[in-house]
Design an enzyme around this catalytic site. Structure first.
Site, PDB file in Angstrom:
ATOM      1  N   GLU A 339      70.567  93.547  28.277  1.00  0.00           N
ATOM      2  CA  GLU A 339      71.704  93.636  27.351  1.00  0.00           C
ATOM      3  C   GLU A 339      72.940  94.178  28.055  1.00  0.00           C
ATOM      4  O   GLU A 339      74.066  93.774  27.749  1.00  0.00           O
ATOM      5  CB  GLU A 339      71.337  94.503  26.141  1.00  0.00           C
ATOM      6  CG  GLU A 339      70.085  94.068  25.396  1.00  0.00           C
ATOM      7  CD  GLU A 339      70.058  92.591  25.023  1.00  0.00           C
ATOM      8  OE1 GLU A 339      71.137  91.984  24.881  1.00  0.00           O
ATOM      9  OE2 GLU A 339      68.947  92.039  24.899  1.00  0.00           O
ATOM     10  N   TYR A 422      66.783  80.933  29.436  1.00  0.00           N
ATOM     11  CA  TYR A 422      66.672  82.231  30.084  1.00  0.00           C
ATOM     12  C   TYR A 422      66.125  82.100  31.505  1.00  0.00           C
ATOM     13  O   TYR A 422      66.775  82.483  32.480  1.00  0.00           O
ATOM     14  CB  TYR A 422      65.742  83.145  29.288  1.00  0.00           C
ATOM     15  CG  TYR A 422      66.290  83.663  27.982  1.00  0.00           C
ATOM     16  CD1 TYR A 422      66.712  84.983  27.857  1.00  0.00           C
ATOM     17  CD2 TYR A 422      66.359  82.855  26.853  1.00  0.00           C
ATOM     18  CE1 TYR A 422      67.191  85.478  26.660  1.00  0.00           C
ATOM     19  CE2 TYR A 422      66.834  83.328  25.648  1.00  0.00           C
ATOM     20  CZ  TYR A 422      67.257  84.643  25.551  1.00  0.00           C
ATOM     21  OH  TYR A 422      67.736  85.120  24.364  1.00  0.00           O
TER      22      TYR A 422
END
Length: 641
Positions: A339, A422
């Protein structure tokens, strides 16, 4: 956002060191300095056409949003006004917004004169267009302003209202939002597209003693309104995609980690949360050393109740995190690295359309791995990379190496939570780094962030920038296979595979177990990554006796690591292991993370006459506790044949 569906864990090693807290304070830092708002460009190429918005930003676009909203926990309602600044040409007479269930009572100009608006066409998750007349205003190029009075619908998909019983403290209710990908149009009337970046500010009133946090910089202390309520103010002076406007409110406390980092959580959760994320300041320093200045001021986090549907969400200055990553040993806090990395890839430079979501998630997953290497060492980073690679291989084996959906760029459809966006995205950059050399690659990626800061981007732009600023020769271009990586399905033959030695001991233990049933004596001392590698590679079919022996020898049902517990429950339910049913029911009742919930219900559903009654019974009890994102995933599973 951290992968919502993938089985690969976010972080892996056992580390107990505590980060230094130089300059830390016990209260969150506030700011009242508001620089001149920036305005980001709108991309006009066909590859930047967002088919998931009704907006026509080339005609009229929102540049700034000012919210003045009241939270009503009894009614589970949020409403007030949204004031929008608009950039439009002199001839523009209509602004088109996105709306999904918004209850709009009035639209006026800045002087309070009513403006004509109506609900346009549209169905499904994209909602409806909201055309507003802007035939009045200043000369061409000057901002126009409209004020929308509205309320979000009680079932707004972006918002989850939790009762006090659903919180850790069980005294006060809780609210949080989740906007990605196109859910913020259920509570904010604006142009909800990642390519239409906007600055914003907000004034939010809430009942005492609840605190409010947002993905903007808090302005001063809360204002006591004298009626049992307080008002909180926030500013985001840097243009962001609208999905990054986020809010949370509840009984939460703050603890500083470093001079610009800290964590919010419910009081009973805060000590464990702080211990888990205490390396964050060190991660920020490592990230800056790699790819340049952290440009958002503060990096704070909030640990939300377990109903939060994702591992994490990269909301600027206030990352939202699931409590399910707390393992007591920081083995899963690669999630924080992920994040944090989004502060560059995703927040600083954002995919203009969701079909290019790998530009957010793939680049971030690569960056995450580099932060992990810098802070925790190469062995941990290589183990994480090996798990990612295994995830790609698993998906390609399931859907086919030539399946169209395995290209990174997907022609307009948003691709979230996939091993392609991803992990294939990360291995693309890993391969480029291997061929060009780390030093040259890092310099290129850093200039990409610098030259496209606070702007949208497309896959074609990424490719062209590589060709112009990274590739040294025709021979190198051929070796890199850039277009194959980005626009073609499957995994190119030049992929930089992970070090086979990363899990050599574990893979040998798997082979020994398959041959003789021998339990690995070293299991308890393995890293979480090694334990997950072992469990994920056991035979698909296991007997009741074998499962019982595994649980007894390895303590699987007693683990405090939810990633490992999930793998155990998945394996046990796939083999109809009755002793695991009660534990699965307890797990599904306390956890709302889609990565765990949807696959476990899918396992039960796939087990036919044995599993479907169990799934139906559990879901009847748990459905209302899940966020709309998680519910939608499980609803699809239970509706399938």
């Amino acid at each position: 956002m951290r992968r919502p569906i993938s089985k690969v864990a976010s972080g892996l090693a056992l580390l107990l060191a505590t980060a230094a807290c130089t300059g830390a304070t016990s209260e969150p830092v506030v700011s009242t300095a508001i620089p001149e708002p920036m305005v980001s460009p709108i991309l006009t190429g066909p590859e930047a056409l967002d088919t998931l918005t009704y907006a026509q930003p080339q005609v009229a676009r929102v540049t700034h949003v000012a919210l003045d909203l009241e939270l009503d926990f009894d009614a589970k309602a949020i409403g007030g006004t949204a004031t929008l600044d608009i950039a439009a040409g002199e001839d523009a007479d209509e602004l088109v917004l996105d709306s999904n269930g918004l209850q709009i009572t009035a639209v006026t100009d800045a002087a309070g004169q009513p403006l004509y608006f109506h609900t346009g066409d549209g169905t499904g998750e994209t909602g409806k267009g909201l055309p507003v007349s802007i035939a009045i205003g200043k000369e061409a190029g000057s901002p126009r302003r409209i004020v929308i009075t509205y309320a979000a619908a009680p079932d707004a998909a972006a918002l989850q209202w939790l009762t006090r019983e659903q919180t850790a403290g069980k005294v006060h209710p809780f609210l949080f939002s989740q906007g990605q990908a196109i859910l913020n149009r259920t509570w904010i009337p604006t142009q909800d597209s990642p390519g239409i970046r906007q600055t914003w500010e907000a004034r939010i009133t809430a009942p005492k003693p609840l605190d409010v946090v947002m993905s903007g910089v808090v302005q001063g202390e809360p204002e006591d309104l004298g009626d049992g309520r307080r008002a909180f103010s926030f500013v985001m002076d840097k243009p962001v995609p609208p999905y990054l406007i986020a809010i949370a409110a509840g009984d939460i406390d703050f603890r500083a980690i470093g001079p610009r980092t800290g964590v919010w959580a419910e009081p009973s959760v805060l000590p464990r949360a702080y211990a888990e994320v205490a390396d964050t300041e060190e991660m920020v320093v490592a990230a800056e050393a790699l790819y340049g200045e952290y440009r958002w001021g503060r990096y704070d986090m909030i640990i939300l109740p377990p109903a939060f549907p994702y591992g994490g969400m990269e909301n600027p200055v206030m990352t939202f995190l699931t409590p399910t990553f707390i393992a007591g040993d920081r083995s899963n806090n690669g999630l924080v690295a992920h994040e944090l990395a989004h502060s560059w890839s995703g927040n600083l430079v954002t995919n203009a359309v969701w079909g290019d979501s790998w530009l957010n998630e793939g680049v971030t997953t690569y960056f995450e791995n580099r932060i992990v290497e810098a802070v925790y060492g190469k062995k941990r980073a290589e183990q994480e990379a090996a798990l990612m690679y295994a995830n790609i291989q698993e998906v390609l084996a399931e859907v086919g190496a030539d399946a169209p959906g395995t290209a990174l760029a997907t022609d307009g459809e948003y691709q979230l939570g996939s091993a392609i966006a991803y992990d294939k995205g990360a291995f693309f950059l890993r391969t480029v780094e291997r061929i060009t050399g780390r030093e040259r690659f890092d310099a290129w990626l850093r200039q990409w962030f610098d030259n496209h800061a606070f702007q949208p981007a497309t896959s074609e732009m990424f490719y062209e920038d590589m060709m112009a600023n990274l590739v040294a020769s025709d021979a190198e271009a051929e070796a890199l296979m850039l277009r194959d990586w980005i626009f073609a399905p499957g995994l190119p033959g030049n992929v930089a595979k992970p070090d086979p030695a990363a899990f050599a001991e574990v893979d040998a233990a798997v082979s020994e177990y398959k041959a003789s049933g021998h339990m690995p004596a070293a299991y308890a001392g393995w890293t979480a990554a090694e334990q997950m590698r072992f469990l994920d590679n056991l035979p698909a079919e296991l007997s009741t006796d074998q499962l019982s022996a595994l649980d007894q020898a390895l303590g699987l049902s007693q683990t405090g690591n939810n990633e490992i517990l999930f793998l155990w429950l998945e394996m046990a339910l796939e083999n109809r292991y009755e002793p695991a049913v009660a534990q699965a029911e307890e797990f599904l009742a306390r956890v709302g993370r889609a990565k765990f919930v949807r696959p476990l219900f899918a396992v039960l559903w796939n087990e036919g006459e044995w599993g479907r009654p169990i799934a139906t019974r559990i879901y009847a009890k748990t459905r209302d506790s899940y966020h709309a994102v998680t519910r939608a995933g499980v609803d699809r599973v239970l509706a399938s044949e």
